[in-house]
Structures are given as C-alpha cells and as structure tokens.
Enzyme design. Structure first.
Site, mmCIF file in Angstrom:
data_model
loop_
_atom_site.group_PDB
_atom_site.id
_atom_site.type_symbol
_atom_site.label_atom_id
_atom_site.label_comp_id
_atom_site.label_asym_id
_atom_site.label_seq_id
_atom_site.Cartn_x
_atom_site.Cartn_y
_atom_site.Cartn_z
ATOM 1 N N GLU A 64 -3.380 -6.470 -9.468
ATOM 2 C CA GLU A 64 -2.015 -6.199 -9.019
ATOM 3 C C GLU A 64 -1.059 -7.122 -9.769
ATOM 4 O O GLU A 64 -1.312 -8.318 -9.887
ATOM 5 C CB GLU A 64 -1.899 -6.398 -7.497
ATOM 6 C CG GLU A 64 -2.850 -5.493 -6.722
ATOM 7 C CD GLU A 64 -2.847 -5.745 -5.229
ATOM 8 O OE1 GLU A 64 -1.943 -6.471 -4.745
ATOM 9 O OE2 GLU A 64 -3.737 -5.230 -4.534
ATOM 10 N N HIS B 115 0.815 -1.210 0.000
ATOM 11 C CA HIS B 115 0.000 0.000 0.000
ATOM 12 C C HIS B 115 0.852 1.265 0.000
ATOM 13 O O HIS B 115 0.402 2.316 0.469
ATOM 14 C CB HIS B 115 -0.941 0.007 1.209
ATOM 15 C CG HIS B 115 -1.919 -1.121 1.205
ATOM 16 N ND1 HIS B 115 -2.679 -1.449 2.320
ATOM 17 C CD2 HIS B 115 -2.280 -2.002 0.234
ATOM 18 C CE1 HIS B 115 -3.451 -2.484 2.024
ATOM 19 N NE2 HIS B 115 -3.224 -2.832 0.785
ATOM 20 N N GLU C 124 -3.560 -13.399 -3.740
ATOM 21 C CA GLU C 124 -2.549 -12.351 -3.912
ATOM 22 C C GLU C 124 -1.315 -12.597 -3.043
ATOM 23 O O GLU C 124 -1.046 -11.821 -2.115
ATOM 24 C CB GLU C 124 -3.145 -10.981 -3.620
ATOM 25 C CG GLU C 124 -3.956 -10.871 -2.328
ATOM 26 C CD GLU C 124 -4.497 -9.473 -2.109
ATOM 27 O OE1 GLU C 124 -3.700 -8.511 -2.132
ATOM 28 O OE2 GLU C 124 -5.709 -9.344 -1.910
#
Length: 400
Positions: free
Chosen positions: A260, A230, A356
C-alpha cells in the site's frame, strides 16, 4: 438408485502448496495440543484453518466444509459439487457428502469422529445453528474451543511459509509498478486497478505454475475515495493534484500479501506534503520498533505518541499493522497479532507483521485525503527483515 449419505471420489494426482512434511509438522503441533487438553477430534470449519492444516482452500457458496483431525487421521469434507478437486488439493483423506438429504455433512463427519468424544471446535467461526447440529449428531462428551491455540500456531511461520510470503511480497511489488506505470491524469481508477491485477496474476502463474489462481485483487483509490483503506474501486477519472492510494493484494494458495502506498498525480501541494511526510516518518519509526521482545501494545503506544506530538493522532483510523499468512479480506485474521492498544502479544522470530500507519484528513481541510504506507516485515532473531521493495514517499511517488 442407491443414494449414499457420503462417499469417496478420488481421481487425479495430489498437488499441494507445500511438501507433505510441512503438513505433518503442522498436524503434529495441533495433535500435541489436543493431547494436552484431552481432545479426541478437532472439527475445523474455517477456510483459514482447513487451508493451514490440509492445503485445501474451499469455496463455500453457502455449503459447509470441514477438516477433522484425530491422533491418527486427517480428513477433509467437501460437497459433491466439487467432485475430486478437494481431494487433489488436500493433504490426507477426503470425504464427499451428498445433498440428497439434509445434514449429510454431519453424518460424514460423524463417520470419522464417532460419538461421545471430546470435540475441538472453532468458537470464532462455528455458527449457533451449526453448533446445535454438532451437538445433535456427534453427541460430544465435552467441547473445547481450539480457535485460540490454532491461531497461535499460525503466528509462527515455517521456512517454507516464509519463502512463499516473500514471493507474495515481490508479486505485490510487480503490481505496484504496473499501477505506477498506468497512472496519468484522465485515467480511470478501474483501468489502473486492472493493470495491477493482471500483472500480479501473470507473475503468480510464472512463479507457481502448479498453483490454483484466484482472489488476487487491487484497491486503487483517488481523491475523496482515499479516505477509507478498504474503499472499492470506482470509475472516477484522475485529475492533476489528486491524492492516490495504491493497494495490491496477491493471493497465492491462500496466502495473502499486500503493498500500500500514497501517491499524487503530477504535483503535491504544501499542506498535503506535510501530512504525507509525517505519515512516512511514522512509518519508518514504526518499522524500527518491530523487534523481537516488543509487544504489540508497546509499539502502538509509541506510534500514538509520535502522532500526538505532531497533533495528528486524531486522524488515525485503525491499528498500525497485523499478521500475514493464511488470511484474506473475507476469511482469517490472527486477531492476537495486531498492532493495537489492547493486544499484548510479544513479537518473536518467525512472525510476519505489517507496518501500515494511516491518517485520514477530512474533506475541506488542508491536505484532505487518506495517507497510507504499508510494508511487510519478518521478525528475526536480532531485528526484522523488510520484504517489501516498492519505494515510498514524495521522492518516488509524485507520478507524471
């Protein structure tokens, strides 16, 4: 002039993300749980629950908002600064409270709930100060934390929600391709990020001409700035051989999706390639594990074992995935549907979850940087549906 504590200001036509029947189904599910637990009125205060049960995604800016649901009514509560926009964007009634005296917000809520009732509240959202005001103004006979039951209801997506989430994933891909096209040595992170954001906002406006547009964003990181998932965008300029992290986040009517990817500028060294390929392999293995009947903790332990066998587990930095739906970087999170060791929720058809895996190799070590792939999958009756289309891995994402 007379200064009311609250009033109704309704003008324009209602325009919601879903048909009325969708909200009625959601409210019926909530009311069933209320009846089981003897709850007279639910006072929901979080952005995610108000959006889920009414369609209205509020902008707090320091002011409290709410939705009250009883067996017969659903009413949102908004500040006068918003005028009639909350009514136009909510299913059901809306009451505007004024700020001409303190706590008119609670007086307006009391006009619907009454006093001496059993009140449902969100224990993971309502502050201590606001809880004290709830007690003072509503004088509840008892209180029930409804955060867990509302979270579980949000786990299971309707066909209408799945269609919107699929559109969001496709929009994330559009942003990914715009970013890929903008990547070149010498370009700044911020300029590349803006290319992806602009492409997604145009795509959302094309797909959803009647929506409200806000909160779509991109995190595009390079070099050392890839070490955290982040990390904000900077003005750093890309260099040949840089590791990159592409992260696109379109927001459609409160529903957030994501893409992503790991990329490299022009070339990738041997050590980095080895780490990247291992993370891609974990990603593919993890996606194969997202099956109905598997528990979140079971999936997590299996991916942990995969990394441990390759002496890479120490570089893992967070859980392997989480739910998608009404959530964002600043509100909402179905904490009970995350791929972590301490979550035993069993995957069921209609749930939406990401895979992820991320590895962060510290600066100074071979292959330094953050490696992350991210796909969104819908759990089906006999497996899963991957709704992310942008390609991953070294065959596709060494750019330039």
């Amino acid at each position: 002039m007379a200064r009311p504590e609250y009033y109704r200001f309704h003008q324009g036509e209602k325009l919601l993300p879903f048909a009325d029947a969708e909200y009625e189904t959601r409210l019926a599910g909530l009311r069933s749980k209320m009846a089981e637990q003897g709850i007279d009125a639910c006072v929901m205060t979080s952005m995610h629950n108000v959006a889920y049960y009414s369609g209205f995604l509020y902008c707090s800016f320091g002011r409290p908002y709410a939705q009250v649901v009883t067996q017969s009514d659903t009413v949102t509560f908004s500040a006068g600064i918003d005028a009639a926009q909350p009514w136009r964007r909510c299913y059901g009634d809306n009451i505007t409270y004024t700020d001409w005296q303190r706590n008119n917000y609670w007086r307006a809520i009391r006009s619907v709930t009454g006093t001496g009732k059993t009140i449902g509240f969100e224990g993971d959202h309502l502050s201590i100060a606001q809880m004290a005001l709830l007690d003072e103004f509503l004088q509840p006979a008892s209180k029930v934390d409804i955060a867990p039951i509302t979270m579980k209801q949000r786990f299971h997506k309707s066909s209408a929600e799945l269609d919107l989430i699929r559109a969001g994933a496709a929009t994330a891909d559009v942003g990914g391709y715009a970013i890929s096209d903008a990547i070149k040595a010498g370009a700044r992170e911020i300029d590349i990020a803006m290319a992806g954001r602009d492409a997604m906002e145009l795509e959302i406006a094309h797909r959803f001409p009647d929506a409200e547009y806000r909160d779509t964003w991109v995190w595009f990181q390079s070099g050392l700035n890839t070490d955290g998932a982040h990390n904000p965008v900077t003005s750093r300029r890309l260099e040949r051989g840089d590791i990159l992290s592409l992260n696109t986040f379109p927001m459609i009517s409160g529903y957030y999706t994501a893409l992503e990817r790991t990329l490299f500028v022009e070339t990738v060294d041997k050590a980095s390639l080895s780490i990247w390929e291992a993370n891609v392999a974990a990603h593919e293995y993890g996606m194969s594990l997202l099956q109905p009947g598997a528990s979140c903790s079971e999936v997590t332990h299996k991916i942990n074992d995969f990394f441990a066998e390759r002496d890479l587990l120490q570089y893992r930095t967070f859980g392997y995935g989480h739910s998608f739906g009404v959530l964002s970087h600043y509100y909402g999170r179905e904490a009970g549907l995350e791929l972590r060791e301490d979550i035993d929720t069993v995957l069921e058809p209609g749930m939406v979850i990401s895979m992820e895996p991320m590895l962060t190799i510290p600066e100074g070590q071979p292959g330094a940087g953050g490696y992350r792939e991210h796909d969104i999958l819908i759990i089906t009756e006999d497996g899963n549906e991957n709704i992310t289309g942008f390609p991953y891995g070294p065959d596709h994402n060494v750019i330039g």
